[in-house]
Scaffold this active site. Structure first.
Site, PDB file in Angstrom:
ATOM      1  N   GLY A 237     -10.235   4.025   2.692  1.00 40.77           N
ATOM      2  CA  GLY A 237     -10.426   5.132   3.623  1.00 40.77           C
ATOM      3  C   GLY A 237     -10.129   6.507   3.043  1.00 40.77           C
TER       4      GLY A 237
ATOM      5  N   LYS B 178       0.844  -1.190   0.000  1.00 46.56           N
ATOM      6  CA  LYS B 178       0.000   0.000   0.000  1.00 46.56           C
ATOM      7  C   LYS B 178       0.883   1.245   0.000  1.00 46.56           C
ATOM      8  CE  LYS B 178      -3.942  -2.022   2.434  1.00 46.56           C
ATOM      9  NZ  LYS B 178      -3.738  -3.327   1.896  1.00 46.56           N
TER      10      LYS B 178
ATOM     11  N   SER C  51      -7.362   3.515  -2.050  1.00 46.10           N
ATOM     12  CA  SER C  51      -7.540   3.317  -0.617  1.00 46.10           C
ATOM     13  C   SER C  51      -9.020   3.387  -0.291  1.00 46.10           C
ATOM     14  CB  SER C  51      -6.786   4.418   0.147  1.00 46.10           C
ATOM     15  OG  SER C  51      -7.246   4.509   1.477  1.00 46.10           O
TER      16      SER C  51
ATOM     17  N   HIS D  89      -3.987   1.710   4.747  1.00 40.31           N
ATOM     18  CA  HIS D  89      -3.369   2.962   4.325  1.00 40.31           C
ATOM     19  C   HIS D  89      -3.189   3.936   5.486  1.00 40.31           C
ATOM     20  CE1 HIS D  89      -4.720   1.405   0.401  1.00 40.31           C
ATOM     21  NE2 HIS D  89      -3.648   2.048  -0.054  1.00 40.31           N
TER      22      HIS D  89
END
Length: 115
Positions: free
Chosen positions: A90, A20, A88, A47
């Site tokens: 989030g 990531k 990601s 992340h």
């Protein structure tokens, strides 16, 4: 404070593997100066774990930061290839074109692809 920005590396990623990454905007507090940086590591399950390490380090230098999004990087050091892809959950999808430009400034002899 521009010197402070210059001290922060544009890119810090793991030397091998798929992991990531996040694109972070580092900004001088109460100013207009900023730069975008790329951070990525296999040790991050999510992340936000990367951001949780970057943010205090940046704030210790008297600056602030904001995550602009994330994705994944596949780093093949033997073949000198980087592949940027994904997003990601989030933070949303990073602007991979910005991330690729940052990566090109460090990995000048690499083939860098966006998927």
């Amino acid at each position: 404070m521009a010197d402070g920005l210059a001290q922060i590396p544009d890119v810090e990623i793991d030397p091998e593997g798929t992991f990531k990454y996040i694109l972070v905007r580092v900004k001088v507090k109460d100013g207009d100066l900023f730069k975008d940086i790329v951070r990525g590591t296999k040790s991050a399950e999510y992340h936000n774990h990367i951001f949780e390490k970057v943010s205090p380090a940046v704030e210790a230098l008297g600056m602030e930061c904001k995550c602009l999004g994330g994705g994944k990087i596949e780093h093949n050091s033997k073949e000198k290839k980087l592949r940027v892809f994904g997003e990601s959950t989030g933070f949303g999808k990073a602007d991979h074109s910005v991330s690729v430009e940052k990566l090109k400034s460090v990995f000048t002899d690499y083939e860098i692809l966006v998927r």
